[in-house]
Write a protein that holds these residues in place. Structure first.
Motif, PDB file in Angstrom:
ATOM      1  N   GLN A 178       0.786  -1.113   0.083  1.00 19.36           N
ATOM      2  CA  GLN A 178       0.047   0.069   0.125  1.00 19.36           C
ATOM      3  C   GLN A 178       0.675   1.254  -0.086  1.00 19.36           C
ATOM      4  O   GLN A 178       0.470   2.425   0.394  1.00 19.36           O
ATOM      5  CB  GLN A 178      -0.955  -0.010   1.198  1.00 19.36           C
ATOM      6  N   GLN A 180      -0.782   4.675  -0.973  1.00 19.68           N
ATOM      7  CA  GLN A 180      -1.651   5.266  -0.060  1.00 19.68           C
ATOM      8  C   GLN A 180      -0.877   5.900   1.359  1.00 19.68           C
ATOM      9  O   GLN A 180      -1.256   6.753   1.788  1.00 19.68           O
ATOM     10  CB  GLN A 180      -2.631   4.300   0.522  1.00 19.68           C
ATOM     11  N   HIS A 181       0.164   5.230   1.703  1.00 17.59           N
ATOM     12  CA  HIS A 181       0.913   5.442   2.828  1.00 17.59           C
ATOM     13  C   HIS A 181       1.778   6.797   2.543  1.00 17.59           C
ATOM     14  O   HIS A 181       1.674   7.626   3.437  1.00 17.59           O
ATOM     15  CB  HIS A 181       1.867   4.261   3.147  1.00 17.59           C
ATOM     16  N   CYS A 235       0.724   9.294   0.593  1.00 12.01           N
ATOM     17  CA  CYS A 235      -0.301  10.325   0.349  1.00 12.01           C
ATOM     18  C   CYS A 235      -0.687  10.543   1.994  1.00 12.01           C
ATOM     19  O   CYS A 235      -1.051  11.883   2.153  1.00 12.01           O
ATOM     20  CB  CYS A 235      -1.391  10.072  -0.487  1.00 12.01           C
ATOM     21  N   GLU A 236      -1.024   9.555   2.822  1.00 13.34           N
ATOM     22  CA  GLU A 236      -1.475   9.735   3.817  1.00 13.34           C
ATOM     23  C   GLU A 236      -0.455  10.588   4.631  1.00 13.34           C
ATOM     24  O   GLU A 236      -0.630  11.396   5.571  1.00 13.34           O
ATOM     25  CB  GLU A 236      -1.730   8.522   4.626  1.00 13.34           C
ATOM     26  N   THR A 280       0.647   7.698  -9.262  1.00 13.77           N
ATOM     27  CA  THR A 280       0.104   7.579  -7.958  1.00 13.77           C
ATOM     28  C   THR A 280      -1.470   7.884  -7.965  1.00 13.77           C
ATOM     29  O   THR A 280      -2.179   7.009  -7.367  1.00 13.77           O
ATOM     30  CB  THR A 280       0.870   8.633  -7.131  1.00 13.77           C
ATOM     31  N   LYS A 323      -3.698   4.844  -8.270  1.00 14.73           N
ATOM     32  CA  LYS A 323      -3.652   3.815  -7.443  1.00 14.73           C
ATOM     33  C   LYS A 323      -4.305   4.560  -6.055  1.00 14.73           C
ATOM     34  O   LYS A 323      -4.631   3.504  -5.076  1.00 14.73           O
ATOM     35  CB  LYS A 323      -2.330   3.484  -6.982  1.00 14.73           C
ATOM     36  N   VAL A 324      -4.685   5.732  -5.925  1.00 15.49           N
ATOM     37  CA  VAL A 324      -5.334   6.294  -4.883  1.00 15.49           C
ATOM     38  C   VAL A 324      -6.573   6.968  -4.883  1.00 15.49           C
ATOM     39  O   VAL A 324      -7.031   7.623  -3.818  1.00 15.49           O
ATOM     40  CB  VAL A 324      -4.322   7.239  -3.856  1.00 15.49           C
ATOM     41  N   VAL A 339      -9.404   6.314  -2.609  1.00 18.31           N
ATOM     42  CA  VAL A 339      -9.022   6.402  -1.291  1.00 18.31           C
ATOM     43  C   VAL A 339      -8.888   7.851  -0.648  1.00 18.31           C
ATOM     44  O   VAL A 339      -9.311   8.085   0.358  1.00 18.31           O
ATOM     45  CB  VAL A 339      -7.878   5.746  -0.867  1.00 18.31           C
ATOM     46  N   PHE A 340      -8.472   8.824  -1.824  1.00 20.51           N
ATOM     47  CA  PHE A 340      -8.348  10.222  -1.619  1.00 20.51           C
ATOM     48  C   PHE A 340      -9.161  11.203  -2.272  1.00 20.51           C
ATOM     49  O   PHE A 340      -9.243  10.627  -3.694  1.00 20.51           O
ATOM     50  CB  PHE A 340      -7.055  10.589  -1.482  1.00 20.51           C
ATOM     51  N   ARG A 366      -9.485  13.174   2.461  1.00 20.17           N
ATOM     52  CA  ARG A 366      -9.378  11.645   2.565  1.00 20.17           C
ATOM     53  C   ARG A 366     -10.725  11.051   1.965  1.00 20.17           C
ATOM     54  O   ARG A 366     -11.486  11.805   1.346  1.00 20.17           O
ATOM     55  CB  ARG A 366      -9.214  11.148   4.064  1.00 20.17           C
ATOM     56  N   GLU A 367     -10.982   9.786   2.362  1.00 24.20           N
ATOM     57  CA  GLU A 367     -12.093   8.740   1.625  1.00 24.20           C
ATOM     58  C   GLU A 367     -13.311   9.637   2.137  1.00 24.20           C
ATOM     59  O   GLU A 367     -14.354   9.610   1.071  1.00 24.20           O
ATOM     60  CB  GLU A 367     -12.053   7.610   2.229  1.00 24.20           C
TER      61      GLU A 367
END
Length: 234
Positions: A33, A36-37, A39-40, A124, A127-128, A131-132, A157-158
């Motif tokens: 992941q 995602q990690h 971007c978070e 990127t 892939k996200v 989620v974002f 975020r989501e």
């Protein structure tokens, strides 16, 4: 605090370069992941920065000095890289090299030009995007690269993905980019106005597009112009 945001989400700190932190994911330990990690981590960095600036402001008031808030820009890109011990027998570092790494650095440099905190590459974003809450910024040929890349930013975020305000903004924003790239300047201007009212935090981005449209109105691009902006600075 920014280092902690990265390390807590499986990131590897590569090095500190002046006021810059360079980090990568998915090595030395696999991280399925990693986009995602990364971007978070970027979102958390800005949350930590807000707290840090509040503390610094309080400290400045207590000392009777001027408060100069800290700000950062983040560039995130996903791609194949070479990772390992780089250097010579006398000196080496565990680091990462490759075109994808260079592009990430270029994206960070563009953050201030687009008036956003985070700029991510298209690999990127793919892939996200579930989620974002992402928004396309531009189609740009960054300095040092001939081919154009589609760049995006992250607004939240989501939980933001299903908010009507965000969905309306994304629809208007996407339509604005389409009008801009097809040289429908009048329609693009109207949509920019709608986008401004939907999200005031993107004022610098829409100022930039207004300036471009004003220039192109007086200096029309070629009929087959593809909407790519060629960056002349890093």
């Amino acid at each position: 605090p920014l280092t902690d945001a990265i390390l807590a989400r499986q990131g590897t700190i590569d090095k500190y370069m002046g006021d810059c932190i360079m980090a990568f994911w998915n090595a030395p330990m696999e991280d399925v992941q990693h986009p995602q990690h990364a971007c978070e981590s970027a979102l958390v960095m800005f949350e930590e920065l807000e707290i840090l600036n509040q503390d610094l402001e309080a400290e400045a008031k207590e000392n009777g000095t001027e408060h100069k808030p800290l700000n950062v820009g983040v560039g995130i890109n996903t791609g194949d890289c070479v990772v390992g011990n780089m250097g010579s027998e006398q000196r080496f570092d565990y680091s990462v090299l490759g075109d994808a790494v260079n592009l990430a650095a270029r994206l960070e440099g563009q953050s201030k030009n687009y008036g956003v905190g985070i700029v991510i590459g298209e690999e990127t974003e793919a892939k996200v995007d579930n989620v974002f809450a992402t928004l396309e910024l531009d189609l740009i040929a960054v300095k040092g690269k001939a081919e154009a890349v589609r760049i995006h930013t992250i607004l939240g975020r989501e939980d933001m993905l299903q908010q009507q305000d965000f969905l309306a903004l994304k629809k208007q924003h996407t339509a604005m980019l389409e009008a801009y790239r097809t040289q429908d300047w009048s329609k693009a201007r109207g949509l920019i106005k709608d986008c401004r009212s939907a999200d005031g935090s993107l004022g610098d981005l829409y100022d930039m597009y207004d300036e471009r449209i004003e220039y192109f109105t007086e200096n029309p691009p070629e009929p087959d112009w593809d909407g790519v902006f060629v960056a002349t600075t890093k």
